[in-house]
Design a protein around this motif. Structure first.
Motif, short mmCIF file in Angstrom:
data_model
loop_
_atom_site.label_atom_id
_atom_site.label_comp_id
_atom_site.label_asym_id
_atom_site.label_seq_id
_atom_site.Cartn_x
_atom_site.Cartn_y
_atom_site.Cartn_z
N ASN A 29 27.64 -32.01 26.67
CA ASN A 29 28.09 -32.66 25.43
C ASN A 29 29.22 -31.88 24.77
OD1 ASN A 29 26.52 -34.94 25.53
ND2 ASN A 29 24.79 -33.99 24.48
N ARG A 30 29.16 -30.56 24.85
CA ARG A 30 30.23 -29.75 24.25
C ARG A 30 31.55 -30.00 24.96
NH1 ARG A 30 26.21 -26.39 22.92
NH2 ARG A 30 26.06 -25.24 24.86
N LEU A 32 32.26 -32.66 26.72
CA LEU A 32 32.67 -34.06 26.52
C LEU A 32 33.49 -34.24 25.25
CD1 LEU A 32 29.53 -36.14 27.60
CD2 LEU A 32 31.75 -36.08 28.73
N ARG A 33 33.33 -33.34 24.32
CA ARG A 33 34.12 -33.42 23.07
C ARG A 33 35.59 -33.11 23.32
NH1 ARG A 33 30.17 -29.82 20.07
NH2 ARG A 33 28.34 -31.13 20.31
N VAL A 34 35.82 -32.37 24.41
CA VAL A 34 37.21 -32.11 24.78
C VAL A 34 37.68 -33.36 25.51
CG1 VAL A 34 38.75 -30.65 26.17
CG2 VAL A 34 36.68 -29.68 25.16
N THR A 35 38.64 -34.03 24.96
CA THR A 35 39.06 -35.27 25.61
C THR A 35 40.05 -34.96 26.73
OG1 THR A 35 40.79 -35.55 23.98
CG2 THR A 35 38.72 -36.73 23.60
N HIS A 38 44.76 -38.54 25.10
CA HIS A 38 44.63 -39.42 23.94
C HIS A 38 45.56 -40.62 24.10
CE1 HIS A 38 47.93 -36.64 23.05
NE2 HIS A 38 48.49 -37.71 22.52
N ASP A 60 41.18 -27.41 30.57
CA ASP A 60 40.09 -28.06 29.82
C ASP A 60 39.89 -29.50 30.24
OD1 ASP A 60 39.77 -25.74 28.49
OD2 ASP A 60 40.52 -26.44 26.56
N ALA A 64 36.61 -31.43 31.44
CA ALA A 64 36.19 -32.66 30.76
C ALA A 64 35.96 -33.77 31.77
CB ALA A 64 37.25 -33.07 29.74
N ARG A 68 32.46 -35.58 32.45
CA ARG A 68 32.41 -37.04 32.36
C ARG A 68 31.72 -37.66 33.59
NH1 ARG A 68 32.91 -41.16 28.67
NH2 ARG A 68 32.46 -42.90 30.03
#
Ligand SMILES: [Zn+2]
Length: 126
Positions: A29-30, A32-35, A38, A60, A64, A68
């Motif tokens: 989850n940590r 996953l916060r790194v996208t 965008h 990163d 990610a 995912r």
């Protein structure tokens, strides 16, 4: 690495058909916060469109992407046949998409062949 440890625990439990602990999800989850990137509005040929911009610099985004994929496997649960490579020194996990559902190696080219060569060598010696 925190993410790797949690993936090993989770996929290991999936292979053994054991329950997955909620706190193993923390590192995923940590990450996953790194996208991975965008969306951005860009103008092309007089029209505005939404374009995906991949994250640059660092690795990163790669982490990610791994998180995912792992998350998708966890969500699919038992539908995905998570296996551990039959080569004891390999230890890689893979999902078995084979028709016969009997895939044993992470990679036929690497561990599968190595096994074939090893058992061929054993037969020659004995
Ligand atoms: Zn392997």
């Amino acid at each position: 690495m925190e993410l790797r440890d949690s993936l090993r625990k989770i996929f290991g439990a999936m292979v053994r058909k054991e329950a997955i602990a909620a706190d193993w999800m923390g590192p995923i989850n940590r990450v996953l916060r790194v996208t991975e990137g965008h969306d951005q509005l860009v103008c092309a040929d007089g029209r505005w469109k939404l374009e995906f911009v991949a994250r640059e610099g660092g690795l990163d985004w790669l982490l990610a992407a791994i998180a995912r994929s792992a998350a998708e496997i966890i969500v699919e649960g038992a539908e995905v046949r998570v296996r551990i490579c039959a080569n004891p020194v390999c230890g890689l996990f893979f999902s078995d998409h084979s028709r016969t559902r009997r895939r044993r190696w992470c990679s036929m080219a690497i561990c599968g062949n190595r096994n074939k060569v090893a058992s061929f060598a054993r037969r020659r010696i004995v």
